[in-house]
Design a protein around this motif. Structure first.
Motif, short mmCIF file in Angstrom:
data_model
loop_
_atom_site.label_atom_id
_atom_site.label_comp_id
_atom_site.label_asym_id
_atom_site.label_seq_id
_atom_site.Cartn_x
_atom_site.Cartn_y
_atom_site.Cartn_z
N LYS A 283 18.52 2.80 -11.35
CA LYS A 283 18.86 1.82 -10.25
C LYS A 283 18.00 1.56 -8.87
CE LYS A 283 23.00 1.20 -7.49
NZ LYS A 283 24.09 2.21 -6.11
N ALA A 284 16.85 2.57 -8.82
CA ALA A 284 16.07 2.03 -7.97
C ALA A 284 15.20 1.00 -7.80
CB ALA A 284 15.12 4.05 -7.93
N GLY B 69 23.06 11.80 -14.38
CA GLY B 69 22.29 11.09 -12.47
C GLY B 69 21.25 10.20 -12.32
N GLU B 70 20.72 11.83 -12.70
CA GLU B 70 19.22 11.29 -12.17
C GLU B 70 18.24 10.19 -12.86
OE1 GLU B 70 17.55 13.03 -8.94
OE2 GLU B 70 19.25 13.72 -8.40
N ASN C 156 25.57 8.71 -21.41
CA ASN C 156 25.96 8.54 -20.17
C ASN C 156 27.33 8.81 -20.01
OD1 ASN C 156 25.54 8.92 -17.12
ND2 ASN C 156 25.50 6.46 -16.81
N GLU D 217 17.16 -2.47 -7.92
CA GLU D 217 17.37 -2.67 -6.59
C GLU D 217 16.16 -3.75 -6.23
OE1 GLU D 217 17.80 0.16 -4.34
OE2 GLU D 217 20.25 0.62 -4.95
N LYS E 86 19.93 6.96 -11.52
CA LYS E 86 19.12 6.47 -9.92
C LYS E 86 17.86 5.68 -9.98
CE LYS E 86 21.04 10.59 -7.39
NZ LYS E 86 20.61 12.05 -6.60
N SER E 87 17.54 6.06 -11.56
CA SER E 87 15.72 5.79 -11.35
C SER E 87 16.32 4.71 -11.90
CB SER E 87 14.89 6.98 -12.18
OG SER E 87 14.69 8.21 -12.52
N ASN F 286 12.63 12.08 -15.92
CA ASN F 286 13.74 12.00 -15.58
C ASN F 286 14.19 12.31 -16.98
OD1 ASN F 286 13.79 12.74 -12.85
ND2 ASN F 286 14.44 10.72 -12.06
#
Ligand code: ASC
Length: 128
Positions: free
Chosen positions: A119-120, A112-113, A27, A123, A116-117, A91
């Motif tokens: 982070k999702a 990026g994907e 990253n 949460e 997002k995985s 991903n």
């Protein structure tokens, strides 16, 4: 598989820690924080592909113990949790493909994907 629930907690935390380390290295390149090194990206993506598969069997029933950062939703929404894990694995596989190709634009998109995985699920399933 784990002698004590606390062993499962330790195992999954270790796997997440390694994931963060190896994903973080890629990253940093994807975000231009360190120079792009195709070989390093490929090596880290290869390791990440294996590690991304590891934590999910380390959430056995009864392992919501100690100072785990996992929320009860891990065990009350197991199907959603599993599909979130699978999305991460998929991903990461795409990131691995991009890294093998040595294509920085593809790596940026795939990283990026992956982020997002991560982070999702955090949460819903991880205490802050
Ligand atoms: C990382 C890392 C995470 C995720 C998350 C994405 O590099 O350690 O936990 O990405 O921050 O939003």
């Amino acid at each position: 598989q784990f002698a004590k629930p606390a062993d499962a907690v330790k195992y999954r935390e270790s796997a997440f820690k390694l994931m963060a380390t190896h994903f973080g290295r890629i990253n940093a390149m994807a975000q231009g924080k360190v120079p792009f090194d195709a070989k390093a990206a490929q090596a880290n993506a290869e390791v990440l592909s294996v590690i991304a598969k590891l934590p999910w069997d380390a959430f056995p029933a009864g392992s919501n113990v100690g100072n785990t950062e996992a929320k009860p939703e891990v065990w009350s929404q197991p199907d959603k949790f599993k599909s979130g894990a699978q999305l991460l694995i998929d991903n990461v596989a795409k990131l691995d493909t991009a890294a093998r190709a040595g294509n920085l634009d593809q790596i940026k998109a795939a990283a990026g994907e992956v982020g997002k995985s991560c982070k999702a699920c955090h949460e819903t399933y991880k205490k802050d």
